[in-house]
Design a protein around this motif. Structure first.
Motif, PDB file in Angstrom:
ATOM      1  N   LEU A  41       0.833  -1.201   0.000  1.00  0.00           N
ATOM      2  CA  LEU A  41       0.000   0.000   0.000  1.00  0.00           C
ATOM      3  C   LEU A  41       0.868   1.253   0.000  1.00  0.00           C
ATOM      4  CD1 LEU A  41      -2.838  -1.081   2.465  1.00  0.00           C
ATOM      5  CD2 LEU A  41      -2.875  -1.050  -0.035  1.00  0.00           C
ATOM      6  N   ILE A  46      -2.882   3.427  -2.285  1.00  0.00           N
ATOM      7  CA  ILE A  46      -3.936   3.837  -1.352  1.00  0.00           C
ATOM      8  C   ILE A  46      -4.907   4.782  -2.048  1.00  0.00           C
ATOM      9  CG2 ILE A  46      -4.397   5.209   0.715  1.00  0.00           C
ATOM     10  CD1 ILE A  46      -1.733   4.086   1.850  1.00  0.00           C
ATOM     11  N   LEU A  49      -7.040   3.003  -4.763  1.00  0.00           N
ATOM     12  CA  LEU A  49      -8.133   2.234  -4.153  1.00  0.00           C
ATOM     13  C   LEU A  49      -9.235   3.167  -3.680  1.00  0.00           C
ATOM     14  CD1 LEU A  49      -6.017  -0.335  -2.114  1.00  0.00           C
ATOM     15  CD2 LEU A  49      -7.652  -0.934  -3.912  1.00  0.00           C
ATOM     16  N   HIS A  50      -8.848   4.220  -2.991  1.00  0.00           N
ATOM     17  CA  HIS A  50      -9.841   5.146  -2.445  1.00  0.00           C
ATOM     18  C   HIS A  50     -10.704   5.753  -3.547  1.00  0.00           C
ATOM     19  CE1 HIS A  50     -10.768   9.205  -0.352  1.00  0.00           C
ATOM     20  NE2 HIS A  50     -11.685   8.310  -0.041  1.00  0.00           N
ATOM     21  N   CYS A  75      -1.543  -8.710  -0.216  1.00  0.00           N
ATOM     22  CA  CYS A  75      -1.091  -7.354   0.106  1.00  0.00           C
ATOM     23  C   CYS A  75      -0.138  -7.426   1.293  1.00  0.00           C
ATOM     24  CB  CYS A  75      -2.271  -6.446   0.424  1.00  0.00           C
ATOM     25  SG  CYS A  75      -1.791  -4.748   0.846  1.00  0.00           S
ATOM     26  N   CYS A 104      -4.619   6.302   4.336  1.00  0.00           N
ATOM     27  CA  CYS A 104      -4.960   4.881   4.401  1.00  0.00           C
ATOM     28  C   CYS A 104      -6.225   4.675   5.233  1.00  0.00           C
ATOM     29  CB  CYS A 104      -3.803   4.091   4.992  1.00  0.00           C
ATOM     30  SG  CYS A 104      -4.039   2.301   4.921  1.00  0.00           S
ATOM     31  N   MET A 108      -9.744   2.989   3.961  1.00  0.00           N
ATOM     32  CA  MET A 108     -10.413   1.883   4.638  1.00  0.00           C
ATOM     33  C   MET A 108     -11.856   2.251   4.963  1.00  0.00           C
ATOM     34  SD  MET A 108      -8.162  -0.627   4.929  1.00  0.00           S
ATOM     35  CE  MET A 108      -6.363  -0.837   4.809  1.00  0.00           C
ATOM     36  N   GLY A 130      -2.294  -4.991   4.948  1.00  0.00           N
ATOM     37  CA  GLY A 130      -2.959  -5.913   4.025  1.00  0.00           C
ATOM     38  C   GLY A 130      -3.976  -6.762   4.752  1.00  0.00           C
ATOM     39  N   GLN A 132      -5.382  -5.730   7.470  1.00  0.00           N
ATOM     40  CA  GLN A 132      -6.396  -4.705   7.775  1.00  0.00           C
ATOM     41  C   GLN A 132      -7.374  -4.559   6.613  1.00  0.00           C
ATOM     42  OE1 GLN A 132      -4.606  -0.856   8.224  1.00  0.00           O
ATOM     43  NE2 GLN A 132      -6.527   0.214   8.605  1.00  0.00           N
ATOM     44  N   LEU A 133      -6.846  -4.584   5.402  1.00  0.00           N
ATOM     45  CA  LEU A 133      -7.682  -4.456   4.215  1.00  0.00           C
ATOM     46  C   LEU A 133      -8.688  -5.597   4.131  1.00  0.00           C
ATOM     47  CD1 LEU A 133      -8.141  -2.779   1.628  1.00  0.00           C
ATOM     48  CD2 LEU A 133      -6.371  -4.160   0.518  1.00  0.00           C
ATOM     49  N   THR A 136     -11.345  -5.182   6.776  1.00  0.00           N
ATOM     50  CA  THR A 136     -12.242  -4.064   6.480  1.00  0.00           C
ATOM     51  C   THR A 136     -13.321  -4.446   5.470  1.00  0.00           C
ATOM     52  OG1 THR A 136     -10.482  -2.476   6.947  1.00  0.00           O
ATOM     53  CG2 THR A 136     -12.337  -1.673   5.651  1.00  0.00           C
ATOM     54  N   CYS A 137     -12.996  -5.346   4.539  1.00  0.00           N
ATOM     55  CA  CYS A 137     -13.997  -5.769   3.551  1.00  0.00           C
ATOM     56  C   CYS A 137     -15.177  -6.434   4.252  1.00  0.00           C
ATOM     57  CB  CYS A 137     -13.363  -6.726   2.547  1.00  0.00           C
ATOM     58  SG  CYS A 137     -12.162  -5.947   1.436  1.00  0.00           S
TER      59      CYS A 137
END
Length: 277
Positions: A41, A46, A49-50, A75, A104, A108, A130, A132-133, A136-137
Motif C-alpha cells: 500500500l 492507497i 483504491l480510495h 497485500c 490509508c 479503509m 494488508g 487490515q484491508l 475491512t472488507c
C-alpha cells in the motif's frame, strides 16, 4: 468479451495500479496490480483504491465489488521502502507518515461507507495493513495457502491501525494474539477466528468470491445499501440505542418500493422485480 477499465490515477513506475473488470451484470472485480512489490500500500495504491471505491459507490449498475490481487501475495501492507526513504526529509518523515496513515484510514473507511458490499478474494498472504484491508472488507474468501499476520511488533512498529479493523472482526483474545505475537495465521484458523468467511483452493478463490457477489447482486441494491449502512452504524451503539436505531431503519425500509415488491412476490410465489428504490 470482458470490459476492462483502467483507473484514471497516474501509474506507479509505469504499472497500472488497479484493473477493474466488469465481468457480469452488477459485479465488478477490482484487482491490485503491483505483484512486483507484493501489492504493498504505497501512497499511490492507497489513493487509487480510495478513488475507485468512491467511483464505484456512485455507479447504479454496480451491486457488489470483489477485491482481488495479482501475484503470490494479496497485500504486504504499507510500502516500507517508500516510508523509510522519507526519513531523509527535514522532519525525518513525520509529515509524510501522518499523511500516509490518514490517507490509508480514509481509504479503509471508504470501503465501509461504500453502499456496495466489498468481498476480498485473498489468493495469498495478507500482512499488516494488508490484513487490515481484508478485515475491512464486508466478506472475505481465502485460499488454503493464504496466511494472515499483523507482524509490526516484530520490527518495533505495532500494527495500531490494522488493530482497528482486526478488533472489530475477531474476538479480543484472537486479535491480541495476532497483534502481540506477530505470527502467521493460516487460512483455516483465520476462518475459525472470523476473519474470513470461507476457505477454498487457490484456483477457486476468485470464483467463490464471485459466487457470493452474484448472490448479492441478485437482491435489491437499495435494500442491501440500507442494510450495510445500518449494520456498521448499530454495531458501535449500546443495546438500547441500537434497537431504537434499527427499528427506525426497518420502518423506513418497509415504506420502500422494493420492500413492498419483495413481500408481495414472496406471498405470490414469484420472483421479485427490483427497481432499486
Amino acid at each position: 468479451m470482458q470490459e476492462r477499465i483502467e483507473t484514471k490515477q497516474v501509474p506507479h513506475e509505469g504499472d497500472r495500479l488497479l484493473l477493474i473488470d466488469r465481468r457480469e451484470p452488477g459485479v465488478v472485480v477490482m484487482t491490485m496490480n503491483r505483484a512486483a512489490t507484493r501489492n504493498s500500500l504505497s501512497l499511490a495504491m492507497i489513493d487509487a483504491l480510495h478513488l475507485s471505491f468512491l467511483q464505484l459507490a456512485r455507479e447504479e449498475d454496480v451491486h457488489a465489488i470483489v477485491l482481488a490481487a495479482d501475484g503470490p501475495v494479496f497485500c504486504a501492507g504499507h510500502d516500507l521502502k517508500e516510508l523509510t526513504a522519507r526519513r531523509a526529509d527535514a522532519d525525518k518523515g513525520l509529515a509524510f507518515f501522518q499523511h500516509t496513515m490518514t490517507r490509508c484510514s480514509t481509504m479503509m473507511q471508504s470501503i465501509v461507507a461504500c453502499p456496495k458490499p466489498v468481498i476480498a478474494a485473498v489468493q495469498g498472504t495478507a500482512t499488516a495493513a494488508g490484513c487490515q484491508l481484508v478485515a475491512t472488507c464486508d466478506l472475505a474468501v481465502a485460499a488454503k495457502e493464504a496466511n494472515f499476520c499483523t507482524p509490526g511488533v516484530n520490527i518495533g512498529l505495532f500494527c495500531s491501525t490494522p488493530m482497528v479493523a482486526l478488533s472489530r472482526n475477531v474476538s479480543r483474545k484472537h486479535a491480541m494474539e495476532m497483534l502481540l505475537l506477530g505470527e502467521m495465521v493460516p487460512a483455516q484458523k483465520a476462518a475459525e477466528y472470523g476473519l474470513v468467511n470461507a476457505v477454498a483452493s487457490k484456483a477457486d478463490v476468485l470464483e467463490t468470491a464471485l459466487g457470493l457477489a452474484r448472490k448479492i447482486a441478485d437482491k435489491s441494491p437499495a435494500t442491501v445499501a440500507v442494510g450495510k449502512r445500518a449494520f456498521y452504524e448499530q454495531i458501535e451503539m449500546g443495546l438500547a440505542d441500537a434497537y431504537q436505531y434499527a427499528s427506525k431503519v426497518m420502518t423506513e425500509n418497509m415504506m420502500a418500493r422494493d420492500a413492498a415488491e419483495g413481500i408481495n412476490a414472496f406471498l405470490e410465489k414469484r420472483k421479485p422485480e427490483w427497481k432499486g428504490r
